[in-house]
Write a protein that holds these residues in place. Sequence first.
Motif, PDB file in Angstrom:
ATOM      1  N   PHE A   1      11.826  -9.117  -9.408  1.00  0.00           N
ATOM      2  CA  PHE A   1      11.831  -7.698  -9.608  1.00  0.00           C
ATOM      3  C   PHE A   1      10.451  -7.072 -10.319  1.00  0.00           C
ATOM      4  N   PRO A   2      10.023  -5.949 -10.092  1.00  0.00           N
ATOM      5  CA  PRO A   2      10.663  -5.007  -9.385  1.00  0.00           C
ATOM      6  C   PRO A   2      10.080  -5.260  -7.911  1.00  0.00           C
ATOM      7  N   ASP A   3       9.169  -5.905  -7.283  1.00  0.00           N
ATOM      8  CA  ASP A   3       8.921  -5.814  -6.172  1.00  0.00           C
ATOM      9  C   ASP A   3       8.455  -7.334  -5.912  1.00  0.00           C
ATOM     10  N   ARG A   4       8.583  -8.123  -4.773  1.00  0.00           N
ATOM     11  CA  ARG A   4       8.107  -9.427  -4.567  1.00  0.00           C
ATOM     12  C   ARG A   4       6.799  -9.612  -4.014  1.00  0.00           C
ATOM     13  N   THR A   5       6.286  -8.488  -3.718  1.00  0.00           N
ATOM     14  CA  THR A   5       4.980  -8.692  -3.047  1.00  0.00           C
ATOM     15  C   THR A   5       3.974  -8.104  -3.863  1.00  0.00           C
ATOM     16  N   VAL A   6       2.865  -8.808  -3.754  1.00  0.00           N
ATOM     17  CA  VAL A   6       1.466  -8.304  -4.307  1.00  0.00           C
ATOM     18  C   VAL A   6       0.493  -7.737  -3.409  1.00  0.00           C
ATOM     19  N   GLN A   7       0.262  -6.191  -3.555  1.00  0.00           N
ATOM     20  CA  GLN A   7      -0.329  -5.666  -2.474  1.00  0.00           C
ATOM     21  C   GLN A   7      -1.651  -5.196  -3.234  1.00  0.00           C
ATOM     22  N   LYS A   8      -2.841  -5.033  -2.217  1.00  0.00           N
ATOM     23  CA  LYS A   8      -3.984  -4.216  -2.748  1.00  0.00           C
ATOM     24  C   LYS A   8      -4.568  -3.610  -1.495  1.00  0.00           C
ATOM     25  N   PRO A   9      -5.490  -2.537  -1.918  1.00  0.00           N
ATOM     26  CA  PRO A   9      -5.958  -1.707  -0.670  1.00  0.00           C
ATOM     27  C   PRO A   9      -7.215  -2.630   0.004  1.00  0.00           C
TER      28      PRO A   9
ATOM     29  N   ALA B   1       0.567   1.789  -4.841  1.00  0.00           N
ATOM     30  CA  ALA B   1       2.362   2.425  -4.613  1.00  0.00           C
ATOM     31  C   ALA B   1       2.412   3.169  -3.310  1.00  0.00           C
ATOM     32  N   ASN B   2       1.478   3.838  -3.142  1.00  0.00           N
ATOM     33  CA  ASN B   2       1.402   4.502  -1.911  1.00  0.00           C
ATOM     34  C   ASN B   2       1.177   4.180  -0.620  1.00  0.00           C
ATOM     35  N   ARG B   3       0.515   2.975  -0.772  1.00  0.00           N
ATOM     36  CA  ARG B   3       0.264   2.236   0.515  1.00  0.00           C
ATOM     37  C   ARG B   3       1.347   1.378   0.930  1.00  0.00           C
TER      38      ARG B   3
ATOM     39  N   GLY C   1       3.360   1.867   4.371  1.00  0.00           N
ATOM     40  CA  GLY C   1       3.808   0.775   5.178  1.00  0.00           C
ATOM     41  C   GLY C   1       5.041   0.491   5.567  1.00  0.00           C
ATOM     42  N   LEU C   2       6.020   0.999   4.410  1.00  0.00           N
ATOM     43  CA  LEU C   2       7.444   0.973   4.898  1.00  0.00           C
ATOM     44  C   LEU C   2       7.733   2.008   5.966  1.00  0.00           C
ATOM     45  N   ALA C   3       7.223   3.184   5.775  1.00  0.00           N
ATOM     46  CA  ALA C   3       7.419   4.288   6.814  1.00  0.00           C
ATOM     47  C   ALA C   3       6.823   4.101   8.190  1.00  0.00           C
TER      48      ALA C   3
ATOM     49  N   SER D   1     -16.200   3.738  -2.063  1.00  0.00           N
ATOM     50  CA  SER D   1     -14.523   3.740  -1.586  1.00  0.00           C
ATOM     51  C   SER D   1     -13.816   2.874  -2.581  1.00  0.00           C
ATOM     52  N   VAL D   2     -14.643   1.822  -2.918  1.00  0.00           N
ATOM     53  CA  VAL D   2     -13.966   0.718  -4.045  1.00  0.00           C
ATOM     54  C   VAL D   2     -13.361   1.683  -5.099  1.00  0.00           C
ATOM     55  N   ARG D   3     -14.410   2.566  -5.697  1.00  0.00           N
ATOM     56  CA  ARG D   3     -14.121   3.287  -6.904  1.00  0.00           C
ATOM     57  C   ARG D   3     -12.904   4.376  -6.484  1.00  0.00           C
ATOM     58  N   GLU D   4     -12.913   4.928  -5.285  1.00  0.00           N
ATOM     59  CA  GLU D   4     -11.787   5.669  -5.050  1.00  0.00           C
ATOM     60  C   GLU D   4     -10.447   4.957  -4.797  1.00  0.00           C
ATOM     61  N   LEU D   5     -10.423   3.862  -4.326  1.00  0.00           N
ATOM     62  CA  LEU D   5      -9.402   3.114  -4.070  1.00  0.00           C
ATOM     63  C   LEU D   5      -8.680   2.091  -5.171  1.00  0.00           C
TER      64      LEU D   5
END
Length: 433
Positions: free
Chosen positions: A269-277, A383-385, A389-391, A372-376
């Motif tokens: 919890f709260p999510d099993r995956t670690v994501q990054k842009p 959270a939004n990526r 991805g789910l959608a 782009s690194v600074r922006e992302l």
Amino acid sequence: MGRTVREDAEALAQHISEAEDLLAALPPRPERDRTQRQDAARLADGGRRLRDRFLRLHAESVYDTLTDGRTRHPRVDELVYAAAEAFPGLVPTRARIAAELRHIQAHKEGREIDQGIFFRALLRSPKAGAHLVDSMLLPTRRALDLLPGFRRDGRADLGTVLIERRGAAAHVTVNNQSCLNAEDNRLMADLETAVDLALLDDGVRVGVLRGGVMDHPRHRGRRVFSAGINLRHLREGRISFVDFLLGRELGLLNKLAKGVIPDPDPDAFPDRTVQKPWIGVVDSFAIGGGTQILLVLDRVIAAEDAYFSLPAAQEGIVPGTGNLRLGRLTGSRPARRIILGGHRIAATDPDAGFLCDQVVPTAGLDAAVEASVRELDSPAVVANRRMLGLAEEPADAFRAYLAEFSLVQAYRSYSEDVLEKVGRAWARPGASG
């Protein structure tokens, strides 16, 4: 069939053993006459139909046996060879696959097709398939071994891939120098390890993927993103179905898209995956598998003279999950032109906006990457990526696609048109696609 899994497994083993004895009595594949080739094809087809029938009845029982009731998480290579030991005849043993590796692709018996039947059945199952997909999102053992050193030094040279932490970003540089960054078994393993390290290191918040500077005579001193699959290795029988053709989709590409699972506990919890842009930087060209990688990245920056292509249909194979993902970005008609017709898109073409976000002169690429690194670099981006991805790619849609891909790609790898095409192309220096 239709009795208990053990009774049906014994019947399958007996049938396959008898078929193998008959096959062994034939000359090696390149020495067979027409009648002998037909006999070998009949034996192979009969065994494959029986394996498919067995798995349609027992896929979940087989998977639960191999994973101790889905409490263990073997990778695809570990799983398929465990199946060969636990269910004789269901899939080829490690020794049989090793024997196949002594031959060029055209001279093999095509035993990897039996592996494709196995994985199609598992991935078709919502329970077994979902568990297998999760298992391939776990970090590799190699990455876990290298992680303490990467956290300390911020650098790891993996052979064909270099990963360096610079500020908030992990810069992953592909240096498969012998073939213009064409994809092979080694490169896929190195790239997945680098992605694991970037995702697991808390000091990294953005990933950057870029080709290194080449020493190839035609591109000396220039960066190249990717020349696609190594056609010479495919012709020589050195492209593995399990480790490359299937493993890159479930491992490397799916980790770029959906992140890594550090802890397989379903109650995490709260999510099993670690994501990054992730940011992709395309110098020169992204061919085949290189373009497939771009489809799962969050930002693509290209040089003005770069181009993109997915020529898999011309080579005769399936471009991985490209068929699943490309149309979502381009629309159906352009996707068909690119995949079925081999249409090449220059970075400056109007259609290129579907594949890249920013086109700049080569001299401006570094500055564009840093911006782009600074922006992302934002928790809200992560959270939004995740929600995008789910959608865009529901888990069941991905699993169902990979199920059918498993068998289609296995068969295509041994199809006469593919063998003929790679046979013509393999002698070109740096042959790839």
